[in-house]
Design an enzyme around this catalytic site. Sequence first.
Site, PDB file in Angstrom:
ATOM      1  N   SER A  24       0.647  -1.282  -0.154  1.00  0.00           N
ATOM      2  CA  SER A  24       0.256  -0.180  -0.209  1.00  0.00           C
ATOM      3  C   SER A  24       1.206   1.094   0.443  1.00  0.00           C
ATOM      4  O   SER A  24       0.305   2.411  -0.361  1.00  0.00           O
ATOM      5  CB  SER A  24      -1.308   0.154   0.913  1.00  0.00           C
ATOM      6  OG  SER A  24      -1.784  -0.715   1.369  1.00  0.00           O
ATOM      7  N   LYS A  73      -8.797  -4.725  12.062  1.00  0.00           N
ATOM      8  CA  LYS A  73     -10.033  -4.566  11.252  1.00  0.00           C
ATOM      9  C   LYS A  73     -11.579  -4.496  12.138  1.00  0.00           C
ATOM     10  O   LYS A  73     -12.358  -3.077  12.241  1.00  0.00           O
ATOM     11  CB  LYS A  73     -10.740  -5.556  10.207  1.00  0.00           C
ATOM     12  CG  LYS A  73      -9.541  -5.018   9.059  1.00  0.00           C
ATOM     13  CD  LYS A  73      -9.894  -5.951   8.316  1.00  0.00           C
ATOM     14  CE  LYS A  73      -8.676  -6.424   7.485  1.00  0.00           C
ATOM     15  NZ  LYS A  73      -8.729  -7.050   5.455  1.00  0.00           N
ATOM     16  N   ASN A  94     -11.958  -1.452   6.377  1.00  0.00           N
ATOM     17  CA  ASN A  94     -10.423  -1.543   6.473  1.00  0.00           C
ATOM     18  C   ASN A  94      -9.720  -0.311   5.569  1.00  0.00           C
ATOM     19  O   ASN A  94      -8.740  -0.337   5.686  1.00  0.00           O
ATOM     20  CB  ASN A  94      -9.979  -2.935   5.197  1.00  0.00           C
ATOM     21  CG  ASN A  94     -10.730  -2.363   3.956  1.00  0.00           C
ATOM     22  OD1 ASN A  94     -11.627  -1.963   4.090  1.00  0.00           O
ATOM     23  ND2 ASN A  94     -10.224  -2.834   2.772  1.00  0.00           N
ATOM     24  N   GLY A 135     -14.370 -16.398   5.008  1.00  0.00           N
ATOM     25  CA  GLY A 135     -13.659 -15.860   5.708  1.00  0.00           C
ATOM     26  C   GLY A 135     -13.360 -14.003   5.402  1.00  0.00           C
ATOM     27  O   GLY A 135     -14.725 -13.678   5.326  1.00  0.00           O
ATOM     28  N   GLY A 136     -12.742 -13.374   5.771  1.00  0.00           N
ATOM     29  CA  GLY A 136     -12.806 -12.006   6.041  1.00  0.00           C
ATOM     30  C   GLY A 136     -13.061 -11.765   4.146  1.00  0.00           C
ATOM     31  O   GLY A 136     -14.202 -11.049   4.243  1.00  0.00           O
ATOM     32  N   MET A 211      -4.393 -21.117  -2.952  1.00  0.00           N
ATOM     33  CA  MET A 211      -3.092 -19.560  -2.792  1.00  0.00           C
ATOM     34  C   MET A 211      -1.454 -20.648  -2.644  1.00  0.00           C
ATOM     35  O   MET A 211      -1.826 -21.570  -2.048  1.00  0.00           O
ATOM     36  CB  MET A 211      -3.708 -19.128  -1.916  1.00  0.00           C
ATOM     37  CG  MET A 211      -2.449 -17.994  -1.825  1.00  0.00           C
ATOM     38  SD  MET A 211      -3.399 -16.643  -0.788  1.00  0.00           S
ATOM     39  CE  MET A 211      -3.069 -17.746   1.166  1.00  0.00           C
ATOM     40  N   TYR A 236      -4.502 -13.798  -5.828  1.00  0.00           N
ATOM     41  CA  TYR A 236      -3.168 -13.494  -6.918  1.00  0.00           C
ATOM     42  C   TYR A 236      -2.351 -13.991  -6.606  1.00  0.00           C
ATOM     43  O   TYR A 236      -1.134 -13.400  -7.414  1.00  0.00           O
ATOM     44  CB  TYR A 236      -3.757 -12.310  -6.496  1.00  0.00           C
ATOM     45  CG  TYR A 236      -3.255 -11.577  -5.090  1.00  0.00           C
ATOM     46  CD1 TYR A 236      -1.841 -11.770  -4.767  1.00  0.00           C
ATOM     47  CD2 TYR A 236      -4.219 -11.130  -3.985  1.00  0.00           C
ATOM     48  CE1 TYR A 236      -1.673 -11.050  -3.177  1.00  0.00           C
ATOM     49  CE2 TYR A 236      -3.616 -10.836  -3.044  1.00  0.00           C
ATOM     50  CZ  TYR A 236      -2.692 -10.656  -2.663  1.00  0.00           C
ATOM     51  OH  TYR A 236      -2.308 -10.361  -1.356  1.00  0.00           O
TER      52      TYR A 236
HETATM   53  P1  NAD Z   1      -9.963 -15.960   5.694  1.00  0.00           P
HETATM   54  O1  NAD Z   1      -8.721 -16.639   6.672  1.00  0.00           O
HETATM   55  O2  NAD Z   1     -10.627 -15.043   6.677  1.00  0.00           O
HETATM   56  O3  NAD Z   1     -10.197 -17.136   5.587  1.00  0.00           O
HETATM   57  C1  NAD Z   1     -10.163 -18.424   4.814  1.00  0.00           C
HETATM   58  C2  NAD Z   1     -10.440 -19.963   4.243  1.00  0.00           C
HETATM   59  O4  NAD Z   1     -10.994 -20.394   3.431  1.00  0.00           O
HETATM   60  C3  NAD Z   1     -12.437 -20.057   5.305  1.00  0.00           C
HETATM   61  O5  NAD Z   1     -14.072 -19.518   4.535  1.00  0.00           O
HETATM   62  C4  NAD Z   1     -12.000 -21.443   5.208  1.00  0.00           C
HETATM   63  O6  NAD Z   1     -13.081 -22.272   5.512  1.00  0.00           O
HETATM   64  C5  NAD Z   1     -10.973 -21.932   3.973  1.00  0.00           C
HETATM   65  N1  NAD Z   1     -10.262 -23.040   3.831  1.00  0.00           N
HETATM   66  C6  NAD Z   1      -9.175 -23.412   4.451  1.00  0.00           C
HETATM   67  N2  NAD Z   1      -9.352 -24.298   4.113  1.00  0.00           N
HETATM   68  C7  NAD Z   1      -9.899 -25.153   3.179  1.00  0.00           C
HETATM   69  C8  NAD Z   1      -9.977 -26.206   2.893  1.00  0.00           C
HETATM   70  N3  NAD Z   1      -9.103 -26.674   2.647  1.00  0.00           N
HETATM   71  N4  NAD Z   1     -10.900 -26.527   1.848  1.00  0.00           N
HETATM   72  C9  NAD Z   1     -11.990 -25.485   1.729  1.00  0.00           C
HETATM   73  N5  NAD Z   1     -12.052 -23.921   2.262  1.00  0.00           N
HETATM   74  C10 NAD Z   1     -10.857 -23.653   2.838  1.00  0.00           C
HETATM   75  O7  NAD Z   1      -8.975 -15.462   4.730  1.00  0.00           O
HETATM   76  P2  NAD Z   1      -9.656 -14.551   4.249  1.00  0.00           P
HETATM   77  O8  NAD Z   1      -8.519 -13.045   4.416  1.00  0.00           O
HETATM   78  O9  NAD Z   1     -10.390 -14.283   3.348  1.00  0.00           O
HETATM   79  O10 NAD Z   1      -8.641 -14.745   2.700  1.00  0.00           O
HETATM   80  C11 NAD Z   1      -9.086 -16.331   1.236  1.00  0.00           C
HETATM   81  C12 NAD Z   1      -8.469 -15.542   0.192  1.00  0.00           C
HETATM   82  O11 NAD Z   1      -8.974 -14.656  -0.879  1.00  0.00           O
HETATM   83  C13 NAD Z   1      -6.822 -15.775   0.479  1.00  0.00           C
HETATM   84  O12 NAD Z   1      -6.061 -17.042  -0.829  1.00  0.00           O
HETATM   85  C14 NAD Z   1      -6.395 -14.706  -0.069  1.00  0.00           C
HETATM   86  O13 NAD Z   1      -5.365 -14.340  -0.850  1.00  0.00           O
HETATM   87  C15 NAD Z   1      -7.424 -13.807  -0.748  1.00  0.00           C
HETATM   88  N6  NAD Z   1      -8.069 -12.830  -1.016  1.00  0.00           N
HETATM   89  C16 NAD Z   1      -7.103 -11.667  -1.805  1.00  0.00           C
HETATM   90  C17 NAD Z   1      -7.941 -10.494  -2.295  1.00  0.00           C
HETATM   91  C18 NAD Z   1      -7.368  -9.682  -3.604  1.00  0.00           C
HETATM   92  O14 NAD Z   1      -7.738  -8.105  -3.149  1.00  0.00           O
HETATM   93  N7  NAD Z   1      -7.360 -10.281  -4.281  1.00  0.00           N
HETATM   94  C19 NAD Z   1      -8.312  -9.551  -0.972  1.00  0.00           C
HETATM   95  C20 NAD Z   1      -8.356 -10.343   0.333  1.00  0.00           C
HETATM   96  C21 NAD Z   1      -8.242 -11.620   0.673  1.00  0.00           C
END
Ligand code: NAD
Length: 287
Positions: A24, A73, A94, A135-136, A211, A236
């Site tokens: 950022s 957050k 955020n 998740g988030g 990822m 990503y």
């Molecule tokens: P988080 O830890 O809050 O949530 C994780 C999620 O993954 C949960 O729903 C969990 O149940 C699931 N999960 C974990 N292991 C699993 C498995 N073996 N099988 C199925 N589901 C499973 O994470 P987050 O912060 O919400 O991030 C989630 C994804 O979003 C990440 O890959 C992150 O890179 C991506 N993300 C991308 C951006 C962007 O701007 N492109 C922004 C935020 C997050």
Amino acid sequence: MEKRISGHTGLMALFGSPVGHSGSPAMYNFSFQHDGLDYAYLAFDVNVEQMPKVFETIRLLKMRGGNFTMPCKNIAAKLVDKLSPAAEIIGACNTFVNDDGVITGHITDGVGFVKNLEVNGVDVKGKKTIVLGAGGAATAIQVQLALDGAKEVHIFNVKDEFFERAEGTKAKLAEKCPECVVTVEDLEDQEKLKETVANCDIVINATTMGMKPHDDVTLIDKSWYRKDLVVADTVYNPEKTKMILEAEEAGCKAIGGKGMLLQQGAVNYELFVGKKMPLEEYQKFQA
Ligand code: NAD
């Protein structure tokens, strides 16, 4: 940079822990310099307990805006003066904007995601969607899809600690966006997932699967893809996940997670300074 910073330069910042890896500061400082705006953006490593002091500082230093990352957050949403509709539903923010002492909290992951679909020619209004994850990122996307008029949001998650959060999102959306049908299903129920994919317009992966180091994993069977399906990933890294590569191969419109990241930055920038972020120029600068 030395020429740019003056006695008038306004401060913006990212707060959370860890923040050292964040892209950022580079992105916003490039944009301020490009647009000739007198701001500087820094990152500060703070914990949840320090957040009341952070808010005193934001007010004292008259910071125009900034961002919060994990684990700050949720507490941030309690300390702002106002919340955007999505931030209110989710109970987290955020991004903040300080308008003459009134601090508004926003959550822009979902806005950035929907904006990225839009940039790729996909309108979510009236669409039937599947979101893998609770998740988030997934929650922000589910709420934004509902706020932006998606017809259906089907949440699939494994039965882990996030499953309950999905139930909570469903309950909140039933109250705030009653016209959007929200369901919660166990991701293990492959028959249900297959049937839902066959009846929906957009499939979104918002889990950590795909990822690195899980880059050999996809949660959707490639034989379920069809040409009129939109497949989007939040992941990503790698830029093209296994899910995206298989969807492309099947002729779907496949949209990776990098655009979401950039669009989210652009949404924040517009909230901070009321201007479009020089995204193309920043991408060229990065290349
Ligand atoms: P988080 O830890 O809050 O949530 C994780 C999620 O993954 C949960 O729903 C969990 O149940 C699931 N999960 C974990 N292991 C699993 C498995 N073996 N099988 C199925 N589901 C499973 O994470 P987050 O912060 O919400 O991030 C989630 C994804 O979003 C990440 O890959 C992150 O890179 C991506 N993300 C991308 C951006 C962007 O701007 N492109 C922004 C935020 C997050």
